[in-house]
Design an enzyme around this catalytic site. Structure first.
Site, mmCIF file in Angstrom:
data_model
loop_
_atom_site.group_PDB
_atom_site.id
_atom_site.type_symbol
_atom_site.label_atom_id
_atom_site.label_comp_id
_atom_site.label_asym_id
_atom_site.label_seq_id
_atom_site.Cartn_x
_atom_site.Cartn_y
_atom_site.Cartn_z
ATOM 1 N N GLY A 16 10.644 18.077 6.876
ATOM 2 C CA GLY A 16 12.078 18.335 6.764
ATOM 3 C C GLY A 16 12.828 17.313 5.923
ATOM 4 N N ILE A 17 14.006 16.935 6.411
ATOM 5 C CA ILE A 17 14.859 16.017 5.656
ATOM 6 C C ILE A 17 14.154 14.680 5.457
ATOM 7 C CG2 ILE A 17 17.014 14.687 5.774
ATOM 8 C CD1 ILE A 17 18.289 17.162 7.156
ATOM 9 N N ASP A 63 6.252 7.336 18.354
ATOM 10 C CA ASP A 63 7.157 8.123 19.192
ATOM 11 C C ASP A 63 8.366 7.228 19.455
ATOM 12 O OD1 ASP A 63 8.591 9.271 21.206
ATOM 13 O OD2 ASP A 63 6.899 9.579 22.567
ATOM 14 N N VAL A 64 9.482 7.534 18.798
ATOM 15 C CA VAL A 64 10.631 6.622 18.859
ATOM 16 C C VAL A 64 11.304 6.590 20.235
ATOM 17 C CG1 VAL A 64 11.121 6.738 16.377
ATOM 18 C CG2 VAL A 64 12.289 8.308 17.959
ATOM 19 N N TYR A 156 22.558 18.117 22.007
ATOM 20 C CA TYR A 156 22.290 17.754 20.606
ATOM 21 C C TYR A 156 23.563 17.228 19.954
ATOM 22 C CZ TYR A 156 20.943 18.124 15.702
ATOM 23 O OH TYR A 156 20.686 17.846 14.387
ATOM 24 N N LYS A 160 24.301 13.416 18.443
ATOM 25 C CA LYS A 160 24.631 13.176 17.035
ATOM 26 C C LYS A 160 26.016 12.526 16.898
ATOM 27 C CE LYS A 160 20.795 14.393 15.163
ATOM 28 N NZ LYS A 160 19.994 13.408 14.416
#
Lengths: 256, 257
Positions: A16-17, A63-64, A156, A160
């Site tokens: 992805g990004i 794995d953060v 979510y 964010k």
């Protein structure tokens, strides 16, 4: 070559990004430390593609949501590549958390990865950057959903918003050390994370909602465009920016 | 050369951030229409230096008829307008109880209505072409308040919301509308604060509130942000965004210890 020999650590770099960010930094001379959450082969695939294009990259796994793993990642990158000039926190998860359909594990997992993981990656890398004394750049991935609410992605959007606001505090905290911390808030961007939304029949209603709320009528931006903002924030062109968030969302959160 | 042959109309282009944007855009290949508020010679000097067919104009942005004539002349001279940068603006204190009505009106007329007047005149042309890129100069003072500048803060907050509303309206026509919110930036507009000993308390106040320790950014740094927004590549997903470039001024408080 704006980033010749700079070491850029990208969590969530295997797709992805984050992947687009790794590729574009490497194309401008940087050494990409590509981090996958669990599957090293995925990070290795991105690193191999970069190397095949004549760039430099190395694969890592972290794995953060596990602070111990973040500390190990930073130690591993420093051992292998010697320093970290740019950190991009692109690791994140995205799934609905509706009222009545969200259990505690879903809540905790999203906060642990999106918010806690971002903080502790900043914490570990900032300490290295401060010690090195040559400044640095940290770029966090917020979201348009962190600017305006989302009825079906409640947690979510909260994580964010947390990332965007944490970026402000980090921007202030690290500015005296010459470390620019800023964020990008993408809107809908074509990535594997939302492939279902873009393609599957059961998401038709969501696609219609997106269409209604996208003034530019371009429902999904390209990941490479979001990467363009990351390169800008890591470059000297962004010298005046600390704690800022660049909204790149096709107009979706400006209003209705 | 990401702006090769694009035509950019830049108000407030004869000095400060507007001038830096004209220079940066010309360096990226754009043809610039540089607008001074009254002295076309000031704009002419910049146009001569940056070349690439740049031309100088003078227009008082507070007068809609004058702005309309300006836009018609620029379109006649260059054939089109791809980019509009609204950098004309004034900055002075308006403390409560000590401000003349004329000074209050002048600031609103130039900063807020002036921005609107140029947009209103340019948009029909951009709509007809189905493309355009408008960049407004807001300010960090439109996001966080500073004392004794209530009207300046209000005009810049107004520009921010005007930018967002226009983005929702005009993105449907392929027109990007975004804003830059600079913090303290070294320009002639604030030379007095940077140099006048009587204004030292203002300078100290700004320094205290600037986390990076760099009280003034350069105008060129604001131009870098403008170029990012104006470029058809990097600016492509951007509509209604406010890019804060302010040395951390708006992000929050630096609490020692």
């Amino acid at each position: 070559m704006r980033f010749a020999d700079k070491v850029v650590l990208v969590t969530g770099g295997s797709q992805g990004i984050g992947e687009a960010i790794c590729r574009r930094f490497a194309a401008e001379g940087a050494i990409a430390a590509v981090v996958a959450s669990g599957d090293r082969a995925k990070a290795q695939g991105v690193a191999d593609a970069i190397i095949a294009d004549g760039g430099r990259a190395e694969a890592f796994v972290c794995d953060v949501s596990d602070v111990g793993q973040i500390e190990k990642l930073v130690a591993d990158v420093l051992a292998s590549l010697g320093r970290i000039d740019v950190l991009v926190n692109s690791a994140g998860v995205f799934y609905p958390t509706r009222i009545g359909e969200t259990d505690e594990d879903m809540f905790d997992r999203m906060c642990d990865i999106n918010l806690k993981g971002c903080f502790f990656a900043c914490d570990a890398v900032a300490q290295h950057m401060i010690e090195r004394g040559e400044g640095g750049r940290i770029i966090n991935l917020g979201s348009g959903a962190g600017v305006s609410g989302r009825s079906n992605y409640i947690v979510y959007s909260a994580t964010k918003a947390g990332v965007i606001h944490m970026t402000r505090s980090l921007g202030v905290a690290l500015a005296p050390h010459g470390i620019n911390v800023n964020a990008i808030a993408p809107g809908n961007t074509a990535t594997p994370m939302n492939e279902n939304v873009r393609t599957e029949p059961e998401y038709a209603e969501i696609r219609e909602t997106i269409a209604r709320n996208t003034p530019s009528r371009r429902l999904f931006a390209d990941a490479s465009e979001i990467a363009g903002a990351a390169l800008f924030l890591a470059s000297d062109d962004a010298n005046a920016m600390y704690g800022a968030t660049m909204l790149m969302d096709e107009g979706s959160t400006a209003g209705y | 050369m990401e702006l090769r042959n694009r035509v950019a109309l830049i108000t407030g282009g004869s000095q400060g951030i507007g001038e830096a944007i004209a220079r940066k855009f010309a360096g990226a290949g754009a043809k610039c229409a540089i607008v001074a508020s009254s002295d076309a010679n000031k704009a002419g000097k910049i146009a001569k230096e940056i070349k690439r067919g740049a031309r100088a104009y003078a227009a008082n942005v507070t007068r809609p008829a004058e702005v309309k004539r300006l836009v018609e002349r620029v379109i006649a001279d260059f054939g089109r307008i791809d980019i509009l940068v609204n950098a004309a603006g004034v900055f002075y204190p308006t403390p409560a109880g000590e401000t003349k009505t004329a000074d209050m009106n002048r600031m609103i007329d130039i900063n807020l209505k002036g921005t609107w007047n140029v947009i209103n005149a340019v948009v029909p042309h951009m709509k007809a072409r189905g493309a355009g890129n408008i960049i407004n100069m807001a300010s960090v003072a439109g996001q966080v308040a500073i004392p004794a500048y209530p009207i300046y803060c209000a005009t810049k907050a107004g520009i921010i919301m005007m930018t967002k509303s226009l983005a929702t309206e005009l993105s449907r026509s392929g027109i990007h509308v975004n804003a830059i919110a600079p913090g303290n930036t070294e320009t002639p507009m604030n030379e007095d604060i940077r140099t006048d000993p009587a204004l030292r308390p203002v300078l100290d106040f700004m320094a205290m509130l600037t986390p990076s320790g760099r009280t003034y950014s350069t105008a060129e740094e604001m131009a870098n942000v403008a170029l990012f927004l104006a470029s058809p590549v990097t600016g492509r997903p951007m509509y209604g965004a406010i890019i804060t470039a302010d040395e951390g001024f708006a992000a929050g408080l630096f609490v020692a210890g």
